[in-house]
Design a protein around this motif. Sequence first.
Motif, PDB file in Angstrom:
ATOM      1  N   VAL A  83       0.865  -1.170   0.000  1.00 60.23           N
ATOM      2  CA  VAL A  83       0.000   0.000   0.000  1.00 60.23           C
ATOM      3  C   VAL A  83       0.904   1.224   0.000  1.00 60.23           C
ATOM      4  O   VAL A  83       2.106   1.111   0.220  1.00 60.23           O
ATOM      5  CB  VAL A  83      -0.944   0.029   1.218  1.00 60.23           C
ATOM      6  CG1 VAL A  83      -1.817  -1.217   1.264  1.00 60.23           C
ATOM      7  CG2 VAL A  83      -0.175   0.186   2.513  1.00 60.23           C
ATOM      8  N   ARG A  84       0.315   2.388  -0.247  1.00 58.71           N
ATOM      9  CA  ARG A  84       1.110   3.612  -0.217  1.00 58.71           C
ATOM     10  C   ARG A  84       0.285   4.743   0.374  1.00 58.71           C
ATOM     11  O   ARG A  84      -0.944   4.723   0.355  1.00 58.71           O
ATOM     12  CB  ARG A  84       1.591   3.965  -1.620  1.00 58.71           C
ATOM     13  CG  ARG A  84       0.480   4.325  -2.599  1.00 58.71           C
ATOM     14  CD  ARG A  84       1.052   4.482  -4.011  1.00 58.71           C
ATOM     15  NE  ARG A  84       0.031   4.862  -4.984  1.00 58.71           N
ATOM     16  CZ  ARG A  84       0.230   4.941  -6.284  1.00 58.71           C
ATOM     17  NH1 ARG A  84       1.439   4.669  -6.792  1.00 58.71           N
ATOM     18  NH2 ARG A  84      -0.749   5.292  -7.090  1.00 58.71           N
ATOM     19  N   GLN A  85       1.007   5.734   0.853  1.00 58.46           N
ATOM     20  CA  GLN A  85       0.356   6.902   1.425  1.00 58.46           C
ATOM     21  C   GLN A  85       1.147   8.146   1.056  1.00 58.46           C
ATOM     22  O   GLN A  85       2.328   8.269   1.407  1.00 58.46           O
ATOM     23  CB  GLN A  85       0.232   6.781   2.943  1.00 58.46           C
ATOM     24  CG  GLN A  85      -0.598   7.885   3.571  1.00 58.46           C
ATOM     25  CD  GLN A  85      -0.999   7.571   4.993  1.00 58.46           C
ATOM     26  OE1 GLN A  85      -0.402   6.726   5.663  1.00 58.46           O
ATOM     27  NE2 GLN A  85      -2.036   8.243   5.482  1.00 58.46           N
ATOM     28  N   TYR A 125       4.329   0.838   1.987  1.00 59.71           N
ATOM     29  CA  TYR A 125       4.336  -0.113   3.093  1.00 59.71           C
ATOM     30  C   TYR A 125       3.980  -1.510   2.593  1.00 59.71           C
ATOM     31  O   TYR A 125       3.137  -1.658   1.704  1.00 59.71           O
ATOM     32  CB  TYR A 125       3.281   0.250   4.135  1.00 59.71           C
ATOM     33  CG  TYR A 125       3.399   1.603   4.777  1.00 59.71           C
ATOM     34  CD1 TYR A 125       2.815   2.724   4.190  1.00 59.71           C
ATOM     35  CD2 TYR A 125       4.075   1.764   5.988  1.00 59.71           C
ATOM     36  CE1 TYR A 125       2.898   3.962   4.781  1.00 59.71           C
ATOM     37  CE2 TYR A 125       4.158   3.006   6.591  1.00 59.71           C
ATOM     38  CZ  TYR A 125       3.569   4.098   5.985  1.00 59.71           C
ATOM     39  OH  TYR A 125       3.655   5.330   6.581  1.00 59.71           O
ATOM     40  N   CYS A 126       4.587  -2.521   3.202  1.00 58.97           N
ATOM     41  CA  CYS A 126       4.095  -3.875   2.978  1.00 58.97           C
ATOM     42  C   CYS A 126       3.276  -4.289   4.192  1.00 58.97           C
ATOM     43  O   CYS A 126       3.529  -3.845   5.318  1.00 58.97           O
ATOM     44  CB  CYS A 126       5.235  -4.855   2.732  1.00 58.97           C
ATOM     45  SG  CYS A 126       6.376  -5.105   4.093  1.00 58.97           S
ATOM     46  N   GLY A 127       2.284  -5.138   3.937  1.00 54.85           N
ATOM     47  CA  GLY A 127       1.388  -5.554   4.994  1.00 54.85           C
ATOM     48  C   GLY A 127       1.071  -7.034   4.917  1.00 54.85           C
ATOM     49  O   GLY A 127       1.072  -7.640   3.837  1.00 54.85           O
ATOM     50  N   ASN A 166      -9.531  -6.305   1.813  1.00 49.58           N
ATOM     51  CA  ASN A 166      -9.872  -5.104   2.563  1.00 49.58           C
ATOM     52  C   ASN A 166      -8.710  -4.773   3.484  1.00 49.58           C
ATOM     53  O   ASN A 166      -8.204  -5.650   4.194  1.00 49.58           O
ATOM     54  CB  ASN A 166     -11.149  -5.343   3.381  1.00 49.58           C
ATOM     55  CG  ASN A 166     -11.675  -4.082   4.013  1.00 49.58           C
ATOM     56  OD1 ASN A 166     -10.933  -3.314   4.613  1.00 49.58           O
ATOM     57  ND2 ASN A 166     -12.968  -3.855   3.882  1.00 49.58           N
ATOM     58  N   LEU A 167      -8.291  -3.520   3.512  1.00 44.16           N
ATOM     59  CA  LEU A 167      -7.129  -3.160   4.327  1.00 44.16           C
ATOM     60  C   LEU A 167      -7.374  -3.388   5.811  1.00 44.16           C
ATOM     61  O   LEU A 167      -6.417  -3.509   6.584  1.00 44.16           O
ATOM     62  CB  LEU A 167      -6.724  -1.711   4.058  1.00 44.16           C
ATOM     63  CG  LEU A 167      -6.199  -1.419   2.649  1.00 44.16           C
ATOM     64  CD1 LEU A 167      -5.706   0.025   2.565  1.00 44.16           C
ATOM     65  CD2 LEU A 167      -5.092  -2.377   2.253  1.00 44.16           C
ATOM     66  N   TRP A 181       2.077  -4.143   9.641  1.00 45.23           N
ATOM     67  CA  TRP A 181       2.644  -3.289   8.596  1.00 45.23           C
ATOM     68  C   TRP A 181       4.107  -3.003   8.897  1.00 45.23           C
ATOM     69  O   TRP A 181       4.502  -2.955  10.063  1.00 45.23           O
ATOM     70  CB  TRP A 181       1.894  -1.960   8.518  1.00 45.23           C
ATOM     71  CG  TRP A 181       0.455  -2.087   8.158  1.00 45.23           C
ATOM     72  CD1 TRP A 181      -0.612  -2.063   9.011  1.00 45.23           C
ATOM     73  CD2 TRP A 181      -0.094  -2.288   6.855  1.00 45.23           C
ATOM     74  NE1 TRP A 181      -1.786  -2.216   8.315  1.00 45.23           N
ATOM     75  CE2 TRP A 181      -1.494  -2.362   6.985  1.00 45.23           C
ATOM     76  CE3 TRP A 181       0.467  -2.405   5.570  1.00 45.23           C
ATOM     77  CZ2 TRP A 181      -2.352  -2.544   5.886  1.00 45.23           C
ATOM     78  CZ3 TRP A 181      -0.385  -2.588   4.490  1.00 45.23           C
ATOM     79  CH2 TRP A 181      -1.765  -2.654   4.650  1.00 45.23           C
ATOM     80  N   GLY A 182       4.872  -2.783   7.853  1.00 40.07           N
ATOM     81  CA  GLY A 182       6.242  -2.339   8.027  1.00 40.07           C
ATOM     82  C   GLY A 182       6.298  -0.858   8.315  1.00 40.07           C
ATOM     83  O   GLY A 182       5.262  -0.200   8.448  1.00 40.07           O
ATOM     84  N   GLN A 183       7.529  -0.328   8.364  1.00 37.01           N
ATOM     85  CA  GLN A 183       7.704   1.091   8.693  1.00 37.01           C
ATOM     86  C   GLN A 183       7.666   1.976   7.456  1.00 37.01           C
ATOM     87  O   GLN A 183       7.574   3.197   7.566  1.00 37.01           O
ATOM     88  CB  GLN A 183       9.037   1.292   9.433  1.00 37.01           C
ATOM     89  CG  GLN A 183      10.275   1.410   8.536  1.00 37.01           C
ATOM     90  CD  GLN A 183      10.656   0.125   7.824  1.00 37.01           C
ATOM     91  OE1 GLN A 183      10.192  -0.958   8.190  1.00 37.01           O
ATOM     92  NE2 GLN A 183      11.511   0.222   6.819  1.00 37.01           N
TER      93      GLN A 183
END
Length: 123
Positions: free
Chosen positions: A36-38, A94-96, A106-107, A113-115
């Motif tokens: 995922v990304r933010q 991030y990897c989850g 679904n998240l 989650w990683g850092q």
Amino acid sequence: VQLVESGGGLAQPGGSLRLSCAASGFTFSSYTMSWVRQAPGKEREFVARITWSGGSTYYADSVKGRFTISRDNAKNTLYLQMNSLKPEDTALYYCGKARFGSSGSNLREYTDWGQGTQVTVSS
């Protein structure tokens, strides 16, 4: 559980980067994993998902055809190959790890989650 991302950095538009996520503390080969990304000021968004065996992959429309998710269960490592990068791909990635037995679609199904690793696409 530990998830450690690496491989981020600065890339030019049209360039490539390969992210890695080293997993430990659980049986990696049994879990669906995702990237995922933010971006600043935005919500976390799904990028790509891969099932435990690697047999099925799913992508956000925004990255389909440009990004490839893969995994090496022998090395307990998740990858994201990012090609044809665009400035809008700039984000913290991030990897989850999904909950055991869940689809990971679904998240909210993700327990760890990683850092994160920063990806910046700019000329």
